[in-house]
Design an enzyme around this catalytic site. Structure first.
Site, mmCIF file in Angstrom:
data_model
loop_
_atom_site.group_PDB
_atom_site.id
_atom_site.type_symbol
_atom_site.label_atom_id
_atom_site.label_comp_id
_atom_site.label_asym_id
_atom_site.label_seq_id
_atom_site.Cartn_x
_atom_site.Cartn_y
_atom_site.Cartn_z
ATOM 1 N N ARG A 170 1.093 -6.408 -9.763
ATOM 2 C CA ARG A 170 1.533 -5.828 -8.495
ATOM 3 C C ARG A 170 1.771 -6.870 -7.407
ATOM 4 N NH1 ARG A 170 -3.623 -2.712 -5.742
ATOM 5 N NH2 ARG A 170 -5.172 -4.361 -6.046
ATOM 6 N N ARG A 222 0.833 -1.202 0.000
ATOM 7 C CA ARG A 222 0.000 0.000 0.000
ATOM 8 C C ARG A 222 0.870 1.255 0.000
ATOM 9 N NH1 ARG A 222 -4.729 0.612 -1.715
ATOM 10 N NH2 ARG A 222 -5.548 -1.106 -0.438
ATOM 11 N N HIS A 280 0.205 3.522 -10.522
ATOM 12 C CA HIS A 280 -0.731 3.984 -9.488
ATOM 13 C C HIS A 280 0.018 4.743 -8.383
ATOM 14 C CE1 HIS A 280 -3.884 3.716 -6.464
ATOM 15 N NE2 HIS A 280 -4.654 2.965 -7.201
ATOM 16 N N GLU A 322 -2.321 9.042 -11.129
ATOM 17 C CA GLU A 322 -1.896 7.836 -11.828
ATOM 18 C C GLU A 322 -1.845 8.044 -13.341
ATOM 19 O OE1 GLU A 322 -4.965 5.937 -8.607
ATOM 20 O OE2 GLU A 322 -4.633 4.777 -10.457
HETATM 21 O O1 TA6 Z 1 -6.974 4.164 -8.485
HETATM 22 C C1 TA6 Z 1 -8.040 4.367 -7.671
HETATM 23 C C2 TA6 Z 1 -8.641 3.036 -7.284
HETATM 24 O O2 TA6 Z 1 -9.062 2.343 -8.412
HETATM 25 C C3 TA6 Z 1 -9.752 3.250 -6.274
HETATM 26 O O3 TA6 Z 1 -10.996 2.888 -6.790
HETATM 27 C C4 TA6 Z 1 -9.337 2.437 -5.065
HETATM 28 O O4 TA6 Z 1 -9.959 1.256 -4.976
HETATM 29 C C5 TA6 Z 1 -7.840 2.324 -5.261
HETATM 30 O O5 TA6 Z 1 -7.665 2.213 -6.628
HETATM 31 C C6 TA6 Z 1 -7.122 1.260 -4.483
HETATM 32 O O6 TA6 Z 1 -7.381 0.002 -4.932
HETATM 33 P P1 TA6 Z 1 -6.759 -1.252 -4.147
HETATM 34 O O7 TA6 Z 1 -7.156 -2.460 -4.947
HETATM 35 O O8 TA6 Z 1 -5.273 -1.063 -4.106
HETATM 36 O O9 TA6 Z 1 -7.355 -1.229 -2.754
#
Ligand code: TA6
Length: 293
Positions: free
Chosen positions: A93, A67, A162, A265
């Site tokens: 990832r 994260r 991201h 992103e």
């Molecule tokens: O990039 C934004 C997003 O798509 C949000 O909708 C949110 O869910 C975030 O990514 C994080 O996603 P994750 O799967 O890492 O919890």
């Protein structure tokens, strides 16, 4: 790319949180890159300190995404279009990439990591590919994600670099560069909304998928810095902050951490998925830098 001894001054192979990683150093900057997910977890410059954000609650284990930093969402973004059981944001990832080497390039150091299709990837993405991430560390951080179609049939893929950026307080920053762009709002469900005005400010959960090919800057008065996100070959920009409730719902995100980050992103998501013919390659790049404001 050859990992000669000379590069050992710039590239250290280490273990962090039980995972294999690389510490890259050049011209006063430093980055930490995990082989797990080819995940850049930190980028600091002498002048501006850390530019990325990483959760204190991040989980470091095979099969889990870290994260923070720059997770790579590939070959789909968000939920899989037809298979809800497939992992969100694809598999890149959470897969270990192969370290191909590192070398000096002028004032910077460049390293390369790769992931090739295999039996595991074919179960969820029935296409032959080789993905390469080239990370350049210097006055700025550059990530170039290349996908090569090594099969004999064309395929489509989505991608997001991201990037989680560190900010003093998301309620106080001004994000510029998306004025007039159309976007889909994943919070309200509105599609084809339009960004009014040059400046985006945050006053609640924000999850927007913009049609945009340009630079985004984050003006952060409290840190006296402007973080700059440039990109190439990317037609989508995603902007995200989970705010209070969503932050609480994520186990690997501290309840009180949401004010300190924003995601900007560089992506290609539907309707801008990349169509790759056999033997073709496509590279999307994001470049992170900062200046004093
Ligand atoms: O990039 C934004 C997003 O798509 C949000 O909708 C949110 O869910 C975030 O990514 C994080 O996603 P994750 O799967 O890492 O919890």
């Amino acid at each position: 790319m050859q990992n000669s001894a000379a590069d050992a001054r710039h590239t250290e192979q280490i273990e962090a949180h039980g995972l294999k990683a690389l510490r890259l150093r050049a011209c006063g900057s430093e980055a930490l890159v995990y082989l797990h997910g080819a995940h850049v977890a930190s980028f600091r410059t002498r002048e501006h300190g850390e530019l990325l954000w990483l959760s204190e609650s991040a989980i470091y284990s095979p099969g889990k995404a870290i994260r923070g930093g720059v997770p790579i969402c590939f070959p789909w973004f968000g939920a899989h279009p037809t298979e809800p059981s497939f992992p969100a944001h694809g598999f890149a990832r959470t897969r270990e990439f192969r370290f191909e080497g590192a070398e000096e390039r002028g004032d910077s150091v460049l390293c390369e990591l790769s992931l090739a299709s295999d039996e595991q990837t074919a179960k969820v993405f029935p296409h032959a590919f080789r993905a390469r991430l080239r990370v350049s560390v210097g006055r700025e951080l550059s990530l170039a994600f290349e996908v090569e179609n090594t099969g004999d049939a064309e395929f489509d893929y989505e991608l997001a670099l991201h990037t989680y950026l560190g900010v003093s307080d998301v309620r106080q920053i001004a994000l510029e560069g998306l004025g007039g762009a159309s976007y889909d709002d994943k919070v309200s469900g509105a599609r084809g909304a339009r960004q009014e005005g040059a400046t985006l400010r945050f006053d609640g959960e924000t999850d927007r998928v913009y049609d945009s090919t340009g630079r985004v800057t984050i003006d952060d008065a409290a840190l006296r810095r402007r973080t700059i996100v440039d990109k190439t070959a990317s037609r989508t920009t995603v902007v995200w902050n989970p705010w209070i409730d969503k932050a609480k719902r994520m186990a690997d995100f501290g309840d009180d951490e949401w004010p300190g980050m924003v995601c900007v992103e560089a992506a290609n998501t539907s309707p801008h998925a990349v169509r790759l013919p056999p033997e073709a390659k496509h590279t999307t790049t994001t470049i992170i830098s900062a200046e004093t404001r």
